[in-house]
Design a protein around this motif. Structure first.
Motif, PDB file in Angstrom:
ATOM      1  N   UNK A  25       0.770  -1.374   0.087  1.00 35.77           N
ATOM      2  CA  UNK A  25       0.136  -0.235   0.009  1.00 35.77           C
ATOM      3  C   UNK A  25       0.832   1.114   0.027  1.00 35.77           C
ATOM      4  N   UNK A  26       0.295   2.472  -0.344  1.00 36.10           N
ATOM      5  CA  UNK A  26       0.864   3.567  -0.381  1.00 36.10           C
ATOM      6  C   UNK A  26      -0.255   4.837   0.173  1.00 36.10           C
ATOM      7  N   UNK A  27       0.394   5.671   0.643  1.00 35.08           N
ATOM      8  CA  UNK A  27      -0.229   7.035   0.898  1.00 35.08           C
ATOM      9  C   UNK A  27      -0.629   7.789  -0.483  1.00 35.08           C
ATOM     10  N   UNK A  28       0.239   7.540  -1.387  1.00 32.94           N
ATOM     11  CA  UNK A  28       0.287   8.318  -2.515  1.00 32.94           C
ATOM     12  C   UNK A  28       0.161   7.372  -3.736  1.00 32.94           C
ATOM     13  N   UNK A  29       0.927   7.681  -4.860  1.00 34.78           N
ATOM     14  CA  UNK A  29       0.495   6.821  -6.128  1.00 34.78           C
ATOM     15  C   UNK A  29       1.131   5.231  -5.904  1.00 34.78           C
ATOM     16  N   UNK A  30       0.202   4.539  -6.264  1.00 31.45           N
ATOM     17  CA  UNK A  30       0.542   2.740  -6.093  1.00 31.45           C
ATOM     18  C   UNK A  30       1.249   2.546  -7.613  1.00 31.45           C
ATOM     19  N   UNK A  31       2.227   1.410  -7.206  1.00 30.96           N
ATOM     20  CA  UNK A  31       2.946   0.945  -8.602  1.00 30.96           C
ATOM     21  C   UNK A  31       2.572  -0.270  -9.147  1.00 30.96           C
ATOM     22  N   UNK A  32       1.554  -0.899  -8.317  1.00 25.81           N
ATOM     23  CA  UNK A  32       0.890  -2.103  -8.983  1.00 25.81           C
ATOM     24  C   UNK A  32       0.218  -1.998 -10.184  1.00 25.81           C
ATOM     25  N   UNK A  33      -0.417  -3.061 -10.980  1.00 24.96           N
ATOM     26  CA  UNK A  33      -1.256  -3.070 -12.004  1.00 24.96           C
ATOM     27  C   UNK A  33      -2.451  -2.703 -11.375  1.00 24.96           C
ATOM     28  N   UNK A  34      -3.221  -1.718 -12.231  1.00 29.26           N
ATOM     29  CA  UNK A  34      -4.609  -1.056 -11.878  1.00 29.26           C
ATOM     30  C   UNK A  34      -5.612  -1.469 -12.958  1.00 29.26           C
ATOM     31  N   UNK A  35      -6.867  -1.369 -12.494  1.00 28.05           N
ATOM     32  CA  UNK A  35      -8.032  -1.460 -13.254  1.00 28.05           C
ATOM     33  C   UNK A  35      -8.955  -0.634 -12.704  1.00 28.05           C
ATOM     34  N   UNK A  36     -10.052  -0.447 -13.399  1.00 25.42           N
ATOM     35  CA  UNK A  36     -11.398   0.484 -12.886  1.00 25.42           C
ATOM     36  C   UNK A  36     -12.348   0.540 -13.831  1.00 25.42           C
ATOM     37  N   UNK A  37     -13.406   1.119 -13.433  1.00 22.43           N
ATOM     38  CA  UNK A  37     -14.508   1.244 -14.428  1.00 22.43           C
ATOM     39  C   UNK A  37     -14.849   2.818 -14.022  1.00 22.43           C
ATOM     40  N   UNK A  38     -14.039   3.782 -13.728  1.00 24.56           N
ATOM     41  CA  UNK A  38     -14.480   5.000 -13.373  1.00 24.56           C
ATOM     42  C   UNK A  38     -15.152   5.410 -11.985  1.00 24.56           C
ATOM     43  N   UNK A  39     -15.345   4.223 -11.446  1.00 28.21           N
ATOM     44  CA  UNK A  39     -15.990   4.395  -9.805  1.00 28.21           C
ATOM     45  C   UNK A  39     -15.107   3.415  -8.912  1.00 28.21           C
ATOM     46  N   UNK A  40     -15.298   2.072  -9.485  1.00 31.88           N
ATOM     47  CA  UNK A  40     -14.607   1.007  -8.445  1.00 31.88           C
ATOM     48  C   UNK A  40     -13.075   1.196  -9.207  1.00 31.88           C
ATOM     49  N   UNK A  41     -12.218   1.206  -8.180  1.00 32.67           N
ATOM     50  CA  UNK A  41     -10.754   1.047  -8.619  1.00 32.67           C
ATOM     51  C   UNK A  41     -10.079  -0.117  -7.719  1.00 32.67           C
ATOM     52  N   UNK A  42      -9.121  -0.831  -8.630  1.00 34.68           N
ATOM     53  CA  UNK A  42      -8.752  -2.157  -8.101  1.00 34.68           C
ATOM     54  C   UNK A  42      -7.062  -2.105  -8.148  1.00 34.68           C
ATOM     55  N   UNK A  43      -6.281  -2.039  -7.285  1.00 36.87           N
ATOM     56  CA  UNK A  43      -4.754  -2.308  -7.721  1.00 36.87           C
ATOM     57  C   UNK A  43      -4.409  -3.754  -7.229  1.00 36.87           C
ATOM     58  N   UNK A  44      -3.753  -4.254  -7.761  1.00 40.01           N
ATOM     59  CA  UNK A  44      -3.259  -5.651  -7.326  1.00 40.01           C
ATOM     60  C   UNK A  44      -1.764  -5.904  -6.868  1.00 40.01           C
ATOM     61  N   UNK A  45      -1.527  -6.453  -5.940  1.00 41.62           N
ATOM     62  CA  UNK A  45      -0.085  -6.514  -4.975  1.00 41.62           C
ATOM     63  C   UNK A  45       0.286  -8.050  -4.748  1.00 41.62           C
ATOM     64  N   UNK A  46       1.356  -8.407  -4.385  1.00 36.23           N
ATOM     65  CA  UNK A  46       1.630  -9.626  -3.713  1.00 36.23           C
ATOM     66  C   UNK A  46       2.399 -10.502  -4.509  1.00 36.23           C
ATOM     67  N   UNK A  47       3.118 -11.463  -3.825  1.00 37.21           N
ATOM     68  CA  UNK A  47       3.744 -12.450  -4.498  1.00 37.21           C
ATOM     69  C   UNK A  47       2.799 -13.455  -5.310  1.00 37.21           C
ATOM     70  N   UNK A  48       3.223 -14.427  -6.171  1.00 36.93           N
ATOM     71  CA  UNK A  48       2.516 -15.148  -6.765  1.00 36.93           C
ATOM     72  C   UNK A  48       1.794 -16.179  -5.667  1.00 36.93           C
ATOM     73  N   UNK A  49       2.057 -16.481  -4.616  1.00 37.22           N
ATOM     74  CA  UNK A  49       1.339 -17.382  -3.812  1.00 37.22           C
ATOM     75  C   UNK A  49       0.333 -16.696  -3.018  1.00 37.22           C
ATOM     76  N   UNK A  50       0.413 -15.329  -2.788  1.00 37.51           N
ATOM     77  CA  UNK A  50      -0.782 -14.439  -2.186  1.00 37.51           C
ATOM     78  C   UNK A  50      -0.820 -13.443  -2.947  1.00 37.51           C
ATOM     79  N   UNK A  51      -1.827 -13.390  -3.812  1.00 40.16           N
ATOM     80  CA  UNK A  51      -2.307 -11.971  -4.736  1.00 40.16           C
ATOM     81  C   UNK A  51      -3.267 -11.231  -3.781  1.00 40.16           C
ATOM     82  N   UNK A  52      -3.058 -10.045  -3.764  1.00 40.86           N
ATOM     83  CA  UNK A  52      -4.111  -9.079  -2.919  1.00 40.86           C
ATOM     84  C   UNK A  52      -4.690  -8.305  -3.919  1.00 40.86           C
ATOM     85  N   UNK A  53      -5.879  -8.075  -4.166  1.00 40.84           N
ATOM     86  CA  UNK A  53      -6.783  -7.107  -4.795  1.00 40.84           C
ATOM     87  C   UNK A  53      -7.209  -6.097  -3.627  1.00 40.84           C
ATOM     88  N   UNK A  54      -6.880  -4.639  -3.935  1.00 36.08           N
ATOM     89  CA  UNK A  54      -7.207  -3.696  -3.079  1.00 36.08           C
ATOM     90  C   UNK A  54      -8.330  -3.145  -3.795  1.00 36.08           C
TER      91      UNK A  54
END
Length: 733
Positions: A25-54
């Motif tokens: 996580x970050x208090x500013x800009x994230x560096x992970x892959x990002x997706x969104x629909x203009x309302x909901x936003x998701x950034x993906x982080x983590x190692x292969x064995x534990x992926x996290x969608x924020x």
């Protein structure tokens, strides 16, 4: 262009990740892959064995006053645990053409592909897991909610649907916010299962808040229950169709894959975070991964909030600017109160930080900081409301949407004008601006005018204010005539325009450049306030007096702030606007994209986040097409030997323009007229017989045109397309 063609074209612009993100996580800009629909936003982080969608959402705000209590907050997320992938390699691609993240994890005998996307037309988050392994892969999916920060949370299960809620609804809030993420794994009885070789399992989540619908929790759980593989297929078709239509609205080809990548990538980011008309994205979009985003993640009005949209107007993505006006209009009652109470003026006066629904985000209830005045953070600046009006003026001039003008822009501009009519001082046959800080200063200065220490804050005629005040009154004159309103006030507005103080200048490094103020600060070691009267305010362009253009170019040379903490959204476009050396602009723009970017195509200098989304599009667009003086110029600040083309960029007057520069010649020009206004364009050719053909899609006919001072002028009809051509076989620009 066909969908398959878009996919092929956009593939080279994908965000490529060769290792897991480090800044989530970050208090500013994230560096992970990002997706969104203009309302909901998701950034993906983590190692292969534990992926996290924020998972976050643009309307998920804690509406508590007094800095830094009020801000957008994290809602929750999904963890996907696959222990067998502990030693697997990591790779991910952020696809622009269809707004998906495809992650691939490979080991000696195992391989899993995870494809994630947020449905473009609904608030559904989709994650598809496919195994190419030789053995079963154990998967555990956990839905989690962000705790704390004076919130109430709840975790529940309804059959195969897991859900979490988070609520901010205390008595000390301006308004409540409550949100839910409801999730299920299709075809699985539980959230732990075996992913078999060749099989696919789809995880679906539905995200709503009380700002969407009153019964948000029940609706979210009900909708996720109705999603099956067939429904996922429908959502996918709608999703791909939306993104195909989005990318078809405009394009550029400039023979520079890096700059093209960030041109398209910047629009991708804005499309992912700026489609909720009731809630604009804050500083860091809808990728909020903590409850303490920097600067409260709010709408900072001394450029940060306005900047993200400066590229969408000319790029023909007006729809992405829809959320922009909402918080500015919602804050008007506060602004009227502040103007009257603190400055004894009519109109509106905004502090630097605001939020949705009239929320003041930067109030203070302590006297510990000298920064605050009357508990507000004005920072000595009077320009916030006028600078905010510039975006409205851009939208108006590029669309001539009179409904937008009458319902949104004009009512706001009138209040801005009311303030400046009162605040300006007329003396010595000119209008002067006193006590208006060009840079942020302790605003208690306004309450202590006799302190010697404050003499350096006695800014008179700051450059930015001189620029935006010009823009406001010029815009009001034009808009009031189109709308047939307030004719009795035009004489005053014209008088202000004709008698506003000149832009201050002085000598530095052997050159005449713009001075930050006429009296007060002359220079500042960082930032780009010395050129923001050029862009975005629009006070100078290629039609300006040659001496003024020389001063503008000198200022950019002396500043030399191509790399700047706050300057990226302004310096490059300002340079293009005044005809600076295009080779230098392109070289330095490439350098910023290379040195100050993340794989997710965010450009980041340590300060604001989505503000940098305008830097590349607005600069490139301005180099390819200019029109702010109501005259179209093709490739005005572009290297003649460098081939380039663009499709459907917007020009002032509600014209949509396409053209190509090839072998140092402009090969074609097409102009679609949306409002039937007179079109004026600098002659693209030196010699040859020019013809203009009008088409309505069925019939074509040549039309008459006028030629005065190298400007071609012709009448248009709304909805028709005009093609300009030259029959010389060997003509040179």
């Amino acid at each position: 262009m066909k969908p398959a063609d878009w996919k092929e074209k956009m593939a080279k612009y994908n965000g490529i990740f060769k290792e897991p993100p480090r800044n989530v996580p970050s208090d500013k800009v994230v560096d992970g892959p990002i997706i969104g629909n203009g309302d909901v936003g998701v950034v993906i982080s983590g190692l292969p064995e534990q992926q996290r969608l924020w998972i976050s959402k643009v309307d998920f705000w804690k509406a508590k006053r007094f800095y830094p209590n009020g801000s957008p907050c994290l809602l929750g997320g999904i963890d996907i645990q696959m222990p067998a992938l502990k030693e697997a390699s990591y790779g991910a691609e952020q696809h622009l053409h269809d707004a998906k993240v495809v992650s691939t994890f490979r080991g000696d005998s195992i391989a899993v592909t995870m494809t994630s996307w947020v449905a473009a037309e609904e608030n559904a988050v989709i994650v598809e897991l496919i195994s190419e392994s030789q053995e079963d892969i154990s998967v555990k999916v956990d839905l989690w909610v962000q705790p704390g920060h004076e919130s109430e949370t709840e975790i529940g299960q309804d059959g195969d649907v897991s859900w979490v809620t988070r609520k901010f609804n205390g008595d000390d809030l301006d308004w409540p916010t409550e949100g839910i993420v409801a999730m299920r794994c299709l075809g699985q009885l539980k959230n732990s299962f075996e992913l078999k070789p060749g099989d696919k399992t789809t995880i679906v989540a539905y995200v709503l808040t009380n700002h969407d619908v009153q019964d948000y929790a029940q609706v979210s759980r009900g909708r996720v229950k109705l999603i099956d593989e067939s429904r996922v297929g429908t959502l996918h078709s709608e999703h791909e169709n939306w993104w195909n239509q989005f990318w078809a609205k405009s394009s550029v080809e400039i023979g520079d894959e890096l700059l093209e990548k960030f041109w398209y990538g910047s629009h991708y980011i804005m499309a992912c975070c700026s489609r909720n008309k009731a809630f604009a994205p804050g500083l860091f979009g809808n990728w909020i991964t903590t409850d303490t985003p920097a600067w409260a993640g709010d709408y900072h009005l001394n450029y940060n909030y306005q900047a993200p949209w400066w590229g969408v107007y000319t790029s023909n993505h007006i729809e992405l600017s829809e959320p922009y006006d909402t918080p500015l209009l919602e804050y008007m009652s506060n602004g009227r109160k502040y103007a009257e109470q603190y400055l004894e003026c009519s109109g509106i006066y905004y502090d630097v930080g605001i939020g949705p629904k009239g929320l003041p985000t930067v109030l203070s209830n302590t006297n510990a900081s000298l920064t605050y005045e009357h508990g507000h953070l004005f920072l000595g600046q009077k320009s916030n409301t006028a600078l905010s009006a510039v975006n409205m003026l851009m939208r108006y001039y590029y669309t001539y949407d009179l409904q937008y003008a009458s319902q949104v822009a004009y009512p706001y501009l009138i209040e801005v004008a009311n303030f400046w009519e009162d605040y300006l001082t007329f003396e010595g046959n000119r209008y002067v601006i006193y006590r208006d800080a060009i840079h942020e200063v302790p605003t208690w200065a306004d309450s202590h005018p006799d302190d010697e220490w404050l003499q350096e804050f006695e800014d008179m005629n700051p450059l930015l204010s001189l620029g935006v005040v010009r823009a406001v009154f010029k815009g009001l004159l034009d808009m009031s005539k189109e709308l047939g309103l307030n004719s009795e006030r035009r004489e005053k507005w014209l008088h202000i325009l004709e008698h506003i103080s000149d832009l201050p200048t002085y000598e530095r490094d052997g050159k005449t450049i713009f001075r930050l103020t006429e009296q007060g600060r002359d220079w500042w070691p960082d930032n780009t306030l010395a050129i923001q009267h050029i862009w975005p305010a629009g006070a100078i362009g290629l039609d300006s007096d040659p001496k003024l253009l020389e001063i503008a170019q000198n200022t950019i040379t002396v500043l030399n702030r191509w790399t700047d903490y706050n300057g990226f959204p302004t310096i490059f476009t300002a340079a293009a606007r005044v005809g600076y050396d295009p080779e230098i602009i392109l070289r330095e723009l490439r350098r910023q994209c290379f040195e100050h970017s993340y794989p997710n195509l965010f450009i980041f200098f340590g300060g604001g986040g989505i503000e940098c989304c305008s830097g590349v599009p607005s600069a490139i667009n301005e180099m390819l097409l200019q029109s702010h003086e109501h005259v179209i110029r093709l490739f005005p600040v572009w290297p003649r030997q460098k081939d380039a083309s663009f499709v459907n960029l917007r020009a002032v007057g509600a014209f949509v323009v396409s053209s190509e520069l090839s072998n140092e010649n402009i090969t074609y020009v097409t102009i679609r007229s949306e409002k039937g206004r007179t079109c004026r364009i600098i002659n693209p050719w030196v010699n040859g017989e020019i013809t203009i053909t009008e088409s309505d899609g069925e019939r074509q006919m040549q039309i008459d045109w006028q030629f005065i001072d190298n400007v071609i002028s012709f009448s248009t009809e709304a909805g028709k397309c005009y093609t300009l051509s030259c029959n010389m076989q060997n003509h040179n620009q």
